[in-house]
Motif scaffolding. Structure first.
Motif, PDB file in Angstrom:
ATOM      1  N   HIS A 218       0.791  -1.228   0.000  1.00 12.43           N
ATOM      2  CA  HIS A 218       0.000   0.000   0.000  1.00 12.43           C
ATOM      3  C   HIS A 218       0.826   1.282   0.000  1.00 12.43           C
ATOM      4  CE1 HIS A 218      -3.921  -1.973   0.530  1.00 12.43           C
ATOM      5  NE2 HIS A 218      -3.259  -2.866   1.244  1.00 12.43           N
ATOM      6  N   CYS A 219       2.113   1.210   0.301  1.00 15.03           N
ATOM      7  CA  CYS A 219       2.966   2.403   0.261  1.00 15.03           C
ATOM      8  C   CYS A 219       3.764   2.363  -1.044  1.00 15.03           C
ATOM      9  CB  CYS A 219       3.904   2.441   1.459  1.00 15.03           C
ATOM     10  SG  CYS A 219       5.017   3.870   1.469  1.00 15.03           S
ATOM     11  N   PRO A 220       3.453   3.214  -2.024  1.00 15.57           N
ATOM     12  CA  PRO A 220       4.092   3.132  -3.348  1.00 15.57           C
ATOM     13  C   PRO A 220       5.625   3.150  -3.299  1.00 15.57           C
ATOM     14  CG  PRO A 220       2.212   4.596  -3.443  1.00 15.57           C
ATOM     15  CD  PRO A 220       2.408   4.250  -1.992  1.00 15.57           C
ATOM     16  N   ALA A 221       6.198   4.033  -2.487  1.00 18.03           N
ATOM     17  CA  ALA A 221       7.663   4.114  -2.423  1.00 18.03           C
ATOM     18  C   ALA A 221       8.249   2.827  -1.861  1.00 18.03           C
ATOM     19  CB  ALA A 221       8.083   5.314  -1.574  1.00 18.03           C
ATOM     20  N   TYR A 222       7.589   2.255  -0.880  1.00 15.33           N
ATOM     21  CA  TYR A 222       8.085   1.017  -0.270  1.00 15.33           C
ATOM     22  C   TYR A 222       7.860  -0.167  -1.202  1.00 15.33           C
ATOM     23  CZ  TYR A 222       9.526  -1.714   3.834  1.00 15.33           C
ATOM     24  OH  TYR A 222      10.219  -2.513   4.719  1.00 15.33           O
ATOM     25  N   LYS A 223       6.779  -0.134  -1.945  1.00 13.83           N
ATOM     26  CA  LYS A 223       6.509  -1.185  -2.928  1.00 13.83           C
ATOM     27  C   LYS A 223       7.613  -1.236  -3.970  1.00 13.83           C
ATOM     28  CE  LYS A 223       2.952  -2.851  -6.128  1.00 13.83           C
ATOM     29  NZ  LYS A 223       1.600  -2.590  -6.692  1.00 13.83           N
ATOM     30  N   THR A 224       8.029  -0.070  -4.434  1.00 11.70           N
ATOM     31  CA  THR A 224       9.114  -0.008  -5.415  1.00 11.70           C
ATOM     32  C   THR A 224      10.397  -0.581  -4.842  1.00 11.70           C
ATOM     33  OG1 THR A 224       8.143   1.957  -6.449  1.00 11.70           O
ATOM     34  CG2 THR A 224      10.475   1.551  -6.856  1.00 11.70           C
ATOM     35  N   LEU A 225      10.684  -0.238  -3.597  1.00 15.14           N
ATOM     36  CA  LEU A 225      11.910  -0.696  -2.954  1.00 15.14           C
ATOM     37  C   LEU A 225      11.919  -2.212  -2.756  1.00 15.14           C
ATOM     38  CD1 LEU A 225      14.584   0.098  -1.397  1.00 15.14           C
ATOM     39  CD2 LEU A 225      13.165   0.115   0.665  1.00 15.14           C
ATOM     40  N   THR A 226      10.767  -2.779  -2.458  1.00 19.20           N
ATOM     41  CA  THR A 226      10.707  -4.196  -2.071  1.00 19.20           C
ATOM     42  C   THR A 226      10.340  -5.131  -3.219  1.00 19.20           C
ATOM     43  OG1 THR A 226       8.389  -3.936  -1.368  1.00 19.20           O
ATOM     44  CG2 THR A 226      10.101  -3.606   0.297  1.00 19.20           C
ATOM     45  N   GLU A 227      10.183  -4.605  -4.413  1.00 16.69           N
ATOM     46  CA  GLU A 227       9.777  -5.460  -5.544  1.00 16.69           C
ATOM     47  C   GLU A 227      10.778  -6.569  -5.819  1.00 16.69           C
ATOM     48  OE1 GLU A 227       9.039  -2.766  -8.745  1.00 16.69           O
ATOM     49  OE2 GLU A 227       6.888  -2.666  -8.338  1.00 16.69           O
ATOM     50  N   THR A 228      12.046  -6.309  -5.546  1.00 18.24           N
ATOM     51  CA  THR A 228      13.079  -7.314  -5.827  1.00 18.24           C
ATOM     52  C   THR A 228      13.394  -8.187  -4.614  1.00 18.24           C
ATOM     53  OG1 THR A 228      14.833  -5.729  -5.257  1.00 18.24           O
ATOM     54  CG2 THR A 228      14.148  -5.835  -7.559  1.00 18.24           C
ATOM     55  N   ILE A 229      12.662  -7.957  -3.505  1.00 17.73           N
ATOM     56  CA  ILE A 229      12.901  -8.723  -2.288  1.00 17.73           C
ATOM     57  C   ILE A 229      12.067  -9.996  -2.314  1.00 17.73           C
ATOM     58  CG2 ILE A 229      12.792  -8.685   0.238  1.00 17.73           C
ATOM     59  CD1 ILE A 229      14.809  -6.747  -0.910  1.00 17.73           C
ATOM     60  N   ALA A 230      12.649 -11.078  -1.878  1.00 17.59           N
ATOM     61  CA  ALA A 230      11.912 -12.341  -1.825  1.00 17.59           C
ATOM     62  C   ALA A 230      10.698 -12.207  -0.919  1.00 17.59           C
ATOM     63  CB  ALA A 230      12.831 -13.451  -1.293  1.00 17.59           C
ATOM     64  N   ASN A 231       9.624 -12.899  -1.312  1.00 22.53           N
ATOM     65  CA  ASN A 231       8.395 -12.824  -0.539  1.00 22.53           C
ATOM     66  C   ASN A 231       8.568 -13.325   0.888  1.00 22.53           C
ATOM     67  OD1 ASN A 231       6.895 -11.727  -2.604  1.00 22.53           O
ATOM     68  ND2 ASN A 231       6.269 -13.706  -3.415  1.00 22.53           N
ATOM     69  N   ARG A 232       9.398 -14.311   1.072  1.00 24.09           N
ATOM     70  CA  ARG A 232       9.567 -14.892   2.392  1.00 24.09           C
ATOM     71  C   ARG A 232      10.941 -14.542   2.947  1.00 24.09           C
ATOM     72  NH1 ARG A 232       6.784 -15.730   6.742  1.00 24.09           N
ATOM     73  NH2 ARG A 232       7.791 -17.225   8.161  1.00 24.09           N
ATOM     74  N   LEU A 233      10.954 -13.737   4.001  1.00 25.82           N
ATOM     75  CA  LEU A 233      12.193 -13.406   4.687  1.00 25.82           C
ATOM     76  C   LEU A 233      12.349 -14.351   5.871  1.00 25.82           C
ATOM     77  CD1 LEU A 233      11.793  -9.516   4.706  1.00 25.82           C
ATOM     78  CD2 LEU A 233      12.997 -10.905   3.028  1.00 25.82           C
ATOM     79  N   SER A 234      13.573 -14.685   6.202  1.00 24.30           N
ATOM     80  CA  SER A 234      13.806 -15.655   7.265  1.00 24.30           C
ATOM     81  C   SER A 234      13.756 -15.035   8.654  1.00 24.30           C
ATOM     82  CB  SER A 234      15.164 -16.345   7.064  1.00 24.30           C
ATOM     83  OG  SER A 234      16.211 -15.379   7.114  1.00 24.30           O
ATOM     84  N   SER A 235      13.866 -13.703   8.744  1.00 24.00           N
ATOM     85  CA  SER A 235      13.882 -13.038  10.044  1.00 24.00           C
ATOM     86  C   SER A 235      13.393 -11.606   9.894  1.00 24.00           C
ATOM     87  CB  SER A 235      15.299 -13.038  10.625  1.00 24.00           C
ATOM     88  OG  SER A 235      15.419 -12.145  11.719  1.00 24.00           O
ATOM     89  N   TRP A 236      12.848 -11.058  10.976  1.00 24.07           N
ATOM     90  CA  TRP A 236      12.433  -9.657  10.954  1.00 24.07           C
ATOM     91  C   TRP A 236      13.628  -8.734  10.751  1.00 24.07           C
ATOM     92  CZ3 TRP A 236      14.692  -6.541  14.543  1.00 24.07           C
ATOM     93  CH2 TRP A 236      15.177  -7.127  15.724  1.00 24.07           C
ATOM     94  N   LYS A 237      14.826  -9.215  11.054  1.00 25.10           N
ATOM     95  CA  LYS A 237      16.019  -8.398  10.852  1.00 25.10           C
ATOM     96  C   LYS A 237      16.329  -8.179   9.371  1.00 25.10           C
ATOM     97  CE  LYS A 237      18.238  -9.579  15.253  1.00 25.10           C
ATOM     98  NZ  LYS A 237      19.465 -10.059  15.917  1.00 25.10           N
ATOM     99  N   GLU A 238      15.692  -8.937   8.505  1.00 24.71           N
ATOM    100  CA  GLU A 238      15.909  -8.805   7.068  1.00 24.71           C
ATOM    101  C   GLU A 238      14.911  -7.854   6.405  1.00 24.71           C
ATOM    102  OE1 GLU A 238      15.823 -12.726   5.456  1.00 24.71           O
ATOM    103  OE2 GLU A 238      17.554 -13.420   6.587  1.00 24.71           O
ATOM    104  N   ILE A 239      13.982  -7.300   7.186  1.00 25.00           N
ATOM    105  CA  ILE A 239      13.019  -6.352   6.632  1.00 25.00           C
ATOM    106  C   ILE A 239      13.783  -5.197   5.979  1.00 25.00           C
ATOM    107  CG2 ILE A 239      11.233  -4.676   7.221  1.00 25.00           C
ATOM    108  CD1 ILE A 239      10.147  -7.410   7.472  1.00 25.00           C
TER     109      ILE A 239
END
Length: 356
Positions: free
Chosen positions: A45-66
């Motif tokens: 829902h946040c356009p700027a954050y969506k752009t940043l996270t498009e290349t991030i894997a859907n499943r992160l192994s830890s909250w530290k990887e956010i």
């Protein structure tokens, strides 16, 4: 409940979120699930954050990887999960050095209010047991100051009188000293809260020391670097202790920023900042993007579950040393301009000195 109206727009759900955050002290195991729930919402829902996270894997192994958004991006993009028309308001960064102010939008101030109050309680700041004097503007005079808003929440919940002493861009030192002396004569506990430079200006303009009643406290909001002055923190605390007649363990320091909803606090000369249960601070090695070990120096990265309407993970240019329980704040990177609420009070002092 996503549909036309997102989960976090619903007032009942926002209250549920507040309840979850305030219960994390007793239920710390819930932190990670709340992090991923908020992360999944914001990257959609946040356009700027969506752009940043498009290349991030859907499943992160830890909250530290956010993934983190750079703090400076608030000055260039709208970091908000809704349309601007839906915002109830916004807070502005100082913009004193660059002239460009970042904006932090919010749907309503209730989450910020709840964590501001509980955050002070978590840090054992006795805001409900003293007459509070704020060396800042009130929200009526500066509605876009997150610091003024936080102090107003403290004032609203305080059973004793509270006062704001910067009015019409002027630090009302004489009226403040007069009222403070009345409180001292009556033996009332007082809490004096303000930016570092507000205390410096006070001690310069009114050099006669005071003696606060036992049970009183000082809270300064940092910002040791400015345009024409720098303050050594140890020397600063020694001066505060001597000037107000209190021990240094009655002096608190707050570390926060407009782009966040939560704050970290330290007490006395130890200088170790701790965060409330709904926030985490990682000290990151900028060369590797990995978390530093205890004793190592790096950049501060915040994960703030109270930042519901914008982005929960923010990378700052503040430098800190990771400690066993928290972090020791050193200052800003040499590549970053000085920032923070203290610059505004320094501007007031500069204005006064050059317009006599």
């Amino acid at each position: 409940m996503e549909g036309q109206r997102s989960f976090f727009q619903d007032p009942a759900n926002r209250q549920w979120w507040i309840d979850q955050l305030l219960s994390l002290r007793e239920n710390p195991q819930n932190f990670e699930s709340l992090v991923f729930r908020l992360y999944d919402f914001q990257r959609k829902h946040c356009p700027a954050y969506k752009t940043l996270t498009e290349t991030i894997a859907n499943r992160l192994s830890s909250w530290k990887e956010i993934p983190a958004i750079p703090q400076e991006l608030f000055k260039k993009e709208t970091i908000f999960c809704y349309t601007i028309e839906q915002a109830a308001g916004h807070y502005l960064t100082s913009g004193t050095t660059s002239g460009i102010q970042g904006r932090h939008y919010f749907l309503d101030p209730l989450i910020y209010k709840a964590v501001s109050l509980q955050g002070a309680n978590e840090a054992a700041i006795p805001i409900h047991r003293a007459c509070l004097h704020f060396l800042t503007e009130s929200p009526n005079e500066n509605p876009h100051s997150s610091l003024s808003a936080m102090f107003s929440f403290w004032a609203e919940s305080n059973p004793f009188p509270s006062y704001f002493w910067i009015q019409n861009k002027t630090f009302c030192i004489d009226p403040f000293i007069q009222k403070l002396n009345l409180d001292i004569s009556a033996g009332r506990n007082v809490g004096i809260c303000g930016t570092a430079f507000s205390f410096v200006l006070l001690m310069e303009k009114h050099p006669k020391s005071l003696s606060l009643p036992q049970g009183s406290f000082i809270l300064e909001t940092g910002g040791m670097k400015g345009k024409h002055k720098e303050i050594d923190k140890k020397e600063f605390y020694q001066k505060l202790s001597s000037y107000f007649g209190i021990t240094q363990d009655c002096i608190f320091s707050e570390y926060g920023m407009t782009e966040l909803s939560s704050q970290a606090y330290s007490k006395g000369t130890d200088g170790t900042f701790l965060v409330p249960p709904w926030a985490k601070v990682l000290v990151i090695d900028p060369r590797t993007e990995k978390e530093c070990q205890v004793g190592q120096k790096g950049l501060v990265r915040w994960i703030d579950l109270a930042n519901v309407d914008s982005v929960l993970c923010i990378q700052t240019l503040d430098i800190a040393i990771k400690t066993q329980e928290g972090f020791y704040l050193i200052g800003r990177s040499n590549h970053a301009p000085p920032r923070g609420c203290s610059l505004s009070i320094e501007e007031i002092a500069f204005f006064e000195n050059t317009h006599r």
